[in-house]
Design a protein around this motif. Sequence first.
Motif, PDB file in Angstrom:
ATOM      1  N   LYS A 172       1.750   6.769  -6.621  1.00 54.54           N
ATOM      2  CA  LYS A 172       0.686   7.694  -6.936  1.00 54.54           C
ATOM      3  C   LYS A 172       1.061   9.128  -6.816  1.00 54.54           C
ATOM      4  CE  LYS A 172      -4.291   8.460  -6.387  1.00 54.54           C
ATOM      5  NZ  LYS A 172      -4.011   9.838  -7.313  1.00 54.54           N
ATOM      6  N   ARG A 173       1.769   9.387  -5.719  1.00 56.26           N
ATOM      7  CA  ARG A 173       2.115  10.731  -5.390  1.00 56.26           C
ATOM      8  C   ARG A 173       3.147  11.090  -6.437  1.00 56.26           C
ATOM      9  NH1 ARG A 173       2.196   8.806  -0.205  1.00 56.26           N
ATOM     10  NH2 ARG A 173       4.372   8.500  -0.188  1.00 56.26           N
ATOM     11  N   ALA A 174       4.134  10.377  -6.713  1.00 57.90           N
ATOM     12  CA  ALA A 174       5.108  10.621  -7.833  1.00 57.90           C
ATOM     13  C   ALA A 174       4.521  10.788  -9.163  1.00 57.90           C
ATOM     14  CB  ALA A 174       6.233   9.562  -7.788  1.00 57.90           C
ATOM     15  N   GLU A 175       3.498   9.976  -9.695  1.00 57.71           N
ATOM     16  CA  GLU A 175       2.781  10.169 -10.749  1.00 57.71           C
ATOM     17  C   GLU A 175       1.898  11.612 -10.655  1.00 57.71           C
ATOM     18  OE1 GLU A 175       1.406   9.908 -14.567  1.00 57.71           O
ATOM     19  OE2 GLU A 175       2.983   8.784 -13.602  1.00 57.71           O
ATOM     20  N   ASP A 176       1.143  11.970  -9.712  1.00 60.70           N
ATOM     21  CA  ASP A 176       0.508  13.302  -9.505  1.00 60.70           C
ATOM     22  C   ASP A 176       1.590  14.387  -9.672  1.00 60.70           C
ATOM     23  OD1 ASP A 176      -1.794  11.772  -8.849  1.00 60.70           O
ATOM     24  OD2 ASP A 176      -1.868  12.118  -6.968  1.00 60.70           O
ATOM     25  N   ALA A 177       2.940  14.448  -9.045  1.00 60.95           N
ATOM     26  CA  ALA A 177       3.727  15.379  -9.023  1.00 60.95           C
ATOM     27  C   ALA A 177       4.193  15.636 -10.558  1.00 60.95           C
ATOM     28  CB  ALA A 177       4.877  15.175  -8.053  1.00 60.95           C
ATOM     29  N   ARG A 178       4.493  14.578 -11.127  1.00 53.00           N
ATOM     30  CA  ARG A 178       4.956  14.538 -12.623  1.00 53.00           C
ATOM     31  C   ARG A 178       3.737  14.957 -13.224  1.00 53.00           C
ATOM     32  NH1 ARG A 178       7.259  10.044 -12.070  1.00 53.00           N
ATOM     33  NH2 ARG A 178       5.408   8.761 -12.465  1.00 53.00           N
ATOM     34  N   GLN A 179       2.587  14.851 -13.211  1.00 53.40           N
ATOM     35  CA  GLN A 179       1.508  15.575 -13.968  1.00 53.40           C
ATOM     36  C   GLN A 179       1.516  17.009 -13.440  1.00 53.40           C
ATOM     37  OE1 GLN A 179      -1.999  13.060 -13.217  1.00 53.40           O
ATOM     38  NE2 GLN A 179      -1.351  11.417 -14.679  1.00 53.40           N
ATOM     39  N   GLU A 180       1.582  17.308 -12.303  1.00 53.91           N
ATOM     40  CA  GLU A 180       1.313  18.712 -11.903  1.00 53.91           C
ATOM     41  C   GLU A 180       2.607  19.487 -12.646  1.00 53.91           C
ATOM     42  OE1 GLU A 180       1.799  21.107  -7.928  1.00 53.91           O
ATOM     43  OE2 GLU A 180       0.689  19.257  -7.873  1.00 53.91           O
TER      44      GLU A 180
ATOM     45  N   ASP B  93       0.838  -1.162  -0.091  1.00 54.02           N
ATOM     46  CA  ASP B  93       0.132   0.014  -0.188  1.00 54.02           C
ATOM     47  C   ASP B  93       0.905   1.111  -0.025  1.00 54.02           C
ATOM     48  OD1 ASP B  93      -2.445  -1.388   0.069  1.00 54.02           O
ATOM     49  OD2 ASP B  93      -2.847  -1.291   2.175  1.00 54.02           O
ATOM     50  N   ARG B  94       1.926   1.262   0.831  1.00 56.13           N
ATOM     51  CA  ARG B  94       2.941   2.464   0.908  1.00 56.13           C
ATOM     52  C   ARG B  94       3.583   2.711  -0.609  1.00 56.13           C
ATOM     53  NH1 ARG B  94       3.926   1.124   6.362  1.00 56.13           N
ATOM     54  NH2 ARG B  94       5.503  -0.703   5.599  1.00 56.13           N
ATOM     55  N   GLU B  95       3.905   1.676  -1.156  1.00 55.18           N
ATOM     56  CA  GLU B  95       4.373   1.631  -2.447  1.00 55.18           C
ATOM     57  C   GLU B  95       3.567   2.249  -3.396  1.00 55.18           C
ATOM     58  OE1 GLU B  95       7.500   1.668  -5.386  1.00 55.18           O
ATOM     59  OE2 GLU B  95       7.582   1.516  -3.136  1.00 55.18           O
ATOM     60  N   GLU B  96       2.405   1.687  -3.375  1.00 55.89           N
ATOM     61  CA  GLU B  96       1.289   2.251  -4.409  1.00 55.89           C
ATOM     62  C   GLU B  96       0.929   3.848  -4.150  1.00 55.89           C
ATOM     63  OE1 GLU B  96      -2.213  -0.086  -4.050  1.00 55.89           O
ATOM     64  OE2 GLU B  96      -1.297  -1.885  -4.634  1.00 55.89           O
ATOM     65  N   GLN B  97       0.932   4.059  -2.872  1.00 59.56           N
ATOM     66  CA  GLN B  97       0.747   5.573  -2.555  1.00 59.56           C
ATOM     67  C   GLN B  97       1.759   6.358  -3.031  1.00 59.56           C
ATOM     68  OE1 GLN B  97      -0.168   5.438   1.748  1.00 59.56           O
ATOM     69  NE2 GLN B  97      -2.096   4.642   1.434  1.00 59.56           N
ATOM     70  N   ARG B  98       3.021   5.858  -2.846  1.00 58.01           N
ATOM     71  CA  ARG B  98       4.442   6.613  -3.374  1.00 58.01           C
ATOM     72  C   ARG B  98       4.320   6.801  -4.874  1.00 58.01           C
ATOM     73  NH1 ARG B  98       8.795   6.259  -5.871  1.00 58.01           N
ATOM     74  NH2 ARG B  98       8.448   4.107  -6.488  1.00 58.01           N
TER      75      ARG B  98
END
Length: 72
Positions: free
Chosen positions: A41-49, A34-39
């Motif tokens: 997702k946060r990385a992808e969100d930051a990349r998209q932003e 779960d932590r890896e998935e969240q990490r």
Amino acid sequence: MFKALAAQWQENQKQKRAIAAEKWEQEKRWREEDREEQRQKRAEDARQEQEQEQEQERERAAEQARREETTN
């Protein structure tokens, strides 16, 4: 007979501890996943932003270039 009951009880306790340890390990793996998935997702969100910000900056630069072109 008492020794047999005591031995059975000890074996049952050993099995309960083993099951509890397996359960704890599985839950630990799930938490790590779960932590890896969240990490990720946060990385992808930051990349998209970041990509959106870069696109907005390119649009601003293009708009400014058009304004300068029309004023000159």
